[in-house]
Write an enzyme that holds these catalytic residues in place. Sequence first.
Site, PDB file in Angstrom:
ATOM      1  N   ALA A  91       0.907  -1.004  -0.070  1.00 17.36           N
ATOM      2  CA  ALA A  91      -0.249   0.063  -0.173  1.00 17.36           C
ATOM      3  C   ALA A  91       0.817   1.035   0.126  1.00 17.36           C
ATOM      4  O   ALA A  91       2.028   1.142   0.430  1.00 17.36           O
ATOM      5  CB  ALA A  91      -0.721   0.005   1.205  1.00 17.36           C
ATOM      6  N   SER A 118      -1.096  -2.677  -5.581  1.00 21.52           N
ATOM      7  CA  SER A 118      -1.767  -2.980  -4.275  1.00 21.52           C
ATOM      8  C   SER A 118      -3.264  -2.114  -4.492  1.00 21.52           C
ATOM      9  O   SER A 118      -3.451  -1.070  -4.975  1.00 21.52           O
ATOM     10  CB  SER A 118      -1.306  -2.453  -3.178  1.00 21.52           C
ATOM     11  OG  SER A 118      -2.319  -2.293  -2.205  1.00 21.52           O
ATOM     12  N   TYR A 142      -8.216  -6.395  -3.089  1.00 17.14           N
ATOM     13  CA  TYR A 142      -9.268  -6.402  -1.792  1.00 17.14           C
ATOM     14  C   TYR A 142     -10.951  -6.280  -2.238  1.00 17.14           C
ATOM     15  O   TYR A 142     -10.955  -5.093  -2.936  1.00 17.14           O
ATOM     16  CB  TYR A 142      -8.802  -5.478  -0.799  1.00 17.14           C
ATOM     17  CG  TYR A 142      -7.710  -5.706   0.032  1.00 17.14           C
ATOM     18  CD1 TYR A 142      -7.339  -6.761   0.496  1.00 17.14           C
ATOM     19  CD2 TYR A 142      -6.544  -4.801   0.095  1.00 17.14           C
ATOM     20  CE1 TYR A 142      -6.090  -7.115   1.608  1.00 17.14           C
ATOM     21  CE2 TYR A 142      -5.207  -5.009   0.699  1.00 17.14           C
ATOM     22  CZ  TYR A 142      -5.139  -6.035   1.378  1.00 17.14           C
ATOM     23  OH  TYR A 142      -4.122  -6.275   2.129  1.00 17.14           O
ATOM     24  N   THR A 168      -6.004 -11.372  -2.290  1.00 13.49           N
ATOM     25  CA  THR A 168      -5.325 -11.335  -0.881  1.00 13.49           C
ATOM     26  C   THR A 168      -6.362 -11.972  -0.078  1.00 13.49           C
ATOM     27  O   THR A 168      -7.595 -11.553   0.109  1.00 13.49           O
ATOM     28  CB  THR A 168      -4.842 -10.192  -0.553  1.00 13.49           C
ATOM     29  OG1 THR A 168      -3.890  -9.614  -1.071  1.00 13.49           O
ATOM     30  CG2 THR A 168      -4.300 -10.352   0.869  1.00 13.49           C
ATOM     31  N   ARG A 177      -1.088  -4.233  14.501  1.00 13.53           N
ATOM     32  CA  ARG A 177       0.181  -3.516  14.452  1.00 13.53           C
ATOM     33  C   ARG A 177       0.501  -2.601  15.415  1.00 13.53           C
ATOM     34  O   ARG A 177       0.016  -1.486  15.202  1.00 13.53           O
ATOM     35  CB  ARG A 177       0.364  -3.230  12.993  1.00 13.53           C
ATOM     36  CG  ARG A 177      -0.048  -4.375  11.827  1.00 13.53           C
ATOM     37  CD  ARG A 177       0.285  -4.418  10.444  1.00 13.53           C
ATOM     38  NE  ARG A 177      -0.475  -4.933   9.626  1.00 13.53           N
ATOM     39  CZ  ARG A 177      -1.176  -4.745   8.697  1.00 13.53           C
ATOM     40  NH1 ARG A 177      -1.022  -3.495   8.075  1.00 13.53           N
ATOM     41  NH2 ARG A 177      -1.863  -5.584   7.936  1.00 13.53           N
ATOM     42  N   LYS A 230      -3.176 -14.987  -2.892  1.00  9.62           N
ATOM     43  CA  LYS A 230      -2.223 -14.503  -2.114  1.00  9.62           C
ATOM     44  C   LYS A 230      -2.559 -14.779  -0.448  1.00  9.62           C
ATOM     45  O   LYS A 230      -3.401 -14.124  -0.002  1.00  9.62           O
ATOM     46  CB  LYS A 230      -1.905 -12.872  -2.321  1.00  9.62           C
ATOM     47  CG  LYS A 230      -0.823 -12.361  -1.523  1.00  9.62           C
ATOM     48  CD  LYS A 230      -0.405 -10.954  -2.095  1.00  9.62           C
ATOM     49  CE  LYS A 230       0.762 -10.452  -1.237  1.00  9.62           C
ATOM     50  NZ  LYS A 230       0.565  -9.849   0.125  1.00  9.62           N
ATOM     51  N   HIS A 254       1.880 -12.220   4.536  1.00 11.98           N
ATOM     52  CA  HIS A 254       1.610 -10.741   4.504  1.00 11.98           C
ATOM     53  C   HIS A 254       2.946 -10.137   5.110  1.00 11.98           C
ATOM     54  O   HIS A 254       2.790  -9.074   5.703  1.00 11.98           O
ATOM     55  CB  HIS A 254       0.466 -10.380   5.157  1.00 11.98           C
ATOM     56  CG  HIS A 254      -0.525  -9.256   4.710  1.00 11.98           C
ATOM     57  ND1 HIS A 254      -1.655  -9.325   3.975  1.00 11.98           N
ATOM     58  CD2 HIS A 254      -0.462  -8.150   4.550  1.00 11.98           C
ATOM     59  CE1 HIS A 254      -2.064  -8.437   3.230  1.00 11.98           C
ATOM     60  NE2 HIS A 254      -1.178  -7.439   3.932  1.00 11.98           N
ATOM     61  N   ARG A 257       2.580  -9.309   8.818  1.00 12.24           N
ATOM     62  CA  ARG A 257       2.046  -8.260   9.246  1.00 12.24           C
ATOM     63  C   ARG A 257       0.300  -8.800   9.770  1.00 12.24           C
ATOM     64  O   ARG A 257      -0.547  -7.982  10.189  1.00 12.24           O
ATOM     65  CB  ARG A 257       1.523  -7.183   8.166  1.00 12.24           C
ATOM     66  CG  ARG A 257       2.861  -6.572   7.873  1.00 12.24           C
ATOM     67  CD  ARG A 257       3.091  -6.049   6.416  1.00 12.24           C
ATOM     68  NE  ARG A 257       2.228  -4.620   6.323  1.00 12.24           N
ATOM     69  CZ  ARG A 257       2.575  -3.609   6.657  1.00 12.24           C
ATOM     70  NH1 ARG A 257       3.560  -3.399   7.311  1.00 12.24           N
ATOM     71  NH2 ARG A 257       1.819  -2.364   6.535  1.00 12.24           N
ATOM     72  N   GLY A 289      10.264 -12.114   3.359  1.00  8.92           N
ATOM     73  CA  GLY A 289      11.580 -12.282   4.275  1.00  8.92           C
ATOM     74  C   GLY A 289      12.809 -12.499   3.162  1.00  8.92           C
ATOM     75  O   GLY A 289      13.951 -12.427   3.777  1.00  8.92           O
TER      76      GLY A 289
HETATM   77  C1  LIG Z   1       3.919  -1.380   3.941  1.00  8.31           C
HETATM   78  C2  LIG Z   1       3.259  -2.590   3.614  1.00  8.31           C
HETATM   79  C3  LIG Z   1       1.953  -2.553   2.617  1.00  8.31           C
HETATM   80  C4  LIG Z   1       1.512  -3.838   2.336  1.00  8.31           C
HETATM   81  N1  LIG Z   1       0.276  -3.607   1.445  1.00  8.31           N
HETATM   82  C5  LIG Z   1      -0.116  -4.804   1.086  1.00  8.31           C
HETATM   83  C6  LIG Z   1      -1.280  -4.802   0.443  1.00  8.31           C
HETATM   84  O1  LIG Z   1      -1.926  -3.494   0.407  1.00  8.31           O
HETATM   85  N2  LIG Z   1      -1.905  -5.697  -0.241  1.00  8.31           N
HETATM   86  C7  LIG Z   1      -1.349  -7.063   0.011  1.00  8.31           C
HETATM   87  O2  LIG Z   1      -1.839  -8.077  -0.310  1.00  8.31           O
HETATM   88  N3  LIG Z   1      -0.066  -7.190   0.544  1.00  8.31           N
HETATM   89  C8  LIG Z   1       0.540  -5.961   1.221  1.00  8.31           C
HETATM   90  N4  LIG Z   1       1.530  -6.124   1.869  1.00  8.31           N
HETATM   91  C9  LIG Z   1       2.259  -7.384   1.967  1.00  8.31           C
HETATM   92  C10 LIG Z   1       3.385  -7.530   0.654  1.00  8.31           C
HETATM   93  O3  LIG Z   1       2.475  -7.723  -0.428  1.00  8.31           O
HETATM   94  C11 LIG Z   1       4.086  -8.704   1.089  1.00  8.31           C
HETATM   95  O4  LIG Z   1       3.379 -10.200   1.265  1.00  8.31           O
HETATM   96  C12 LIG Z   1       5.202  -8.633   2.202  1.00  8.31           C
HETATM   97  O5  LIG Z   1       5.802  -7.306   2.324  1.00  8.31           O
HETATM   98  C13 LIG Z   1       6.249  -9.768   2.115  1.00  8.31           C
HETATM   99  O6  LIG Z   1       7.102  -9.520   2.965  1.00  8.31           O
HETATM  100  P1  LIG Z   1       8.599  -8.759   2.885  1.00  8.31           P
HETATM  101  O7  LIG Z   1       8.212  -7.630   3.236  1.00  8.31           O
HETATM  102  O8  LIG Z   1       9.429  -9.613   3.900  1.00  8.31           O
HETATM  103  O9  LIG Z   1       9.232  -9.141   1.530  1.00  8.31           O
HETATM  104  C14 LIG Z   1       2.357  -4.934   2.323  1.00  8.31           C
HETATM  105  C15 LIG Z   1       3.468  -4.964   2.884  1.00  8.31           C
HETATM  106  C16 LIG Z   1       3.979  -3.951   3.466  1.00  8.31           C
HETATM  107  C17 LIG Z   1       5.457  -4.060   3.980  1.00  8.31           C
END
Ligand SMILES: Cc1cc2nc3c(=O)[nH]c(=O)nc-3n(C[C@H](O)[C@H](O)[C@H](O)COP(=O)(O)O)c2cc1C
Length: 364
Positions: A91, A118, A142, A168, A177, A230, A254, A257, A289
């Site tokens: 995002a 996103s 979403y 997702t 969080r 996802k 995610h 998160r 990761g």
């Molecule tokens: C700041 C942030 C925003 C994210 N927003 C979304 C999102 O809008 N939709 C989604 O499916 N995943 C979202 N994710 C998850 C990422 O798509 C991804 O699964 C995740 O960052 C992978 O882990 P990594 O940061 O260790 O590479 C977000 C992750 C972060 C860090």
Amino acid sequence: MEKLEKKIPRNLNECFNIDDIEKLAITKLSKHSLAYYYGGSGDEITLRRNRNIFNKIKLYPKVLVNVSETDTSIIIQNRKLAMPIFFAPAAMHRLACPSGEKDSAKAAFEMNTLYCLSTHSSCTPSEVAAANKNGLRWYQLYLNKNRDISKKVILKLEELGYSAIVLTVDAPVAGYRERDHRARIGEEELSDSASIIANFGFFKNIQDSSFEWEIIDWLKSITKLEIYIKGIHRVDDALIAREKGVKGIFVGNHGGRQLDTVPSALEMLIPIAKACKDFKDFDIFLDGGIRRGVDVFKALAFGAKAVFIGRPLLWGLACGGEQGVKRVFEILMSEFITCMKLCGVNKLEEINESYIFKEKLPKF
Ligand SMILES: Cc1cc2nc3c(=O)[nH]c(=O)nc-3n(C[C@H](O)[C@H](O)[C@H](O)COP(=O)(O)O)c2cc1C
């Protein structure tokens, strides 16, 4: 040795790995944006596990292999991409730099890799399509409580040349969080950063958390775009996804998160990839990761077709917009190619579990 100690880099030229880029990004981002990008849920156990698991896996290289010509290319949807390292949907890129997703999408195009936008983006799908030119571009969905709105979005995406929907499924509600709360990213705080984040509050209230597997049938009834899911954690869910006829899955949590204390993305990948190994036309991606080229190699060795990356690309964006994102891809690519060569591998198809050391130490 103090003389050789790593310092906080002052610019991208002083960044030699993703950790350097993260350190530089921390100096650039506001407290609220940093908390939002950096944070995981709960005690951040899964967030750390996603990363730490990679360090526990030992590589097992072959020698005396001619590795003078290494090919990292990969075919996705009949398109030849430069590398198996793709842009995960995240995002609000405008929290990192003013052009936000326009910069990140341009960098993905320049690097010839896949970009996933996103639903919570801070630039519109049309702006991103223009910046990403004819790059391979997916859209993370979403679902809106009002399905007609989601349908309209999807039809518009088709027009704009997006070629897949990534649904997702691990976020029916947002994870807890704490960093966001501590940095006081509540809705009133968010309204400061008006146009970017107001959207986010809006989205939170309209997101549907009631749908089940039937949603795949609905999606298929309204679009010919390929569908990915996802946020798959379990083997049984991976098998249902396949039965439902989706094109593939993102195995991940995610980025730590959502639900804290679930396994790392890599741990979840291993049984899922085994259970799905005979499905020829079903893509399994690892998502979460990855911070080193060796991590990419390990994910592929355990059966991922490619990996998606979240935070590192946001750090790159914060450090230097399009150039910063490119730097992240360049670093990971160069590390990955070095790893392939040192393992004695020339092509992605050659990477398998034989390159992982599995012996346990004998008991003394
Ligand atoms: C700041 C942030 C925003 C994210 N927003 C979304 C999102 O809008 N939709 C989604 O499916 N995943 C979202 N994710 C998850 C990422 O798509 C991804 O699964 C995740 O960052 C992978 O882990 P990594 O940061 O260790 O590479 C977000 C992750 C972060 C860090």
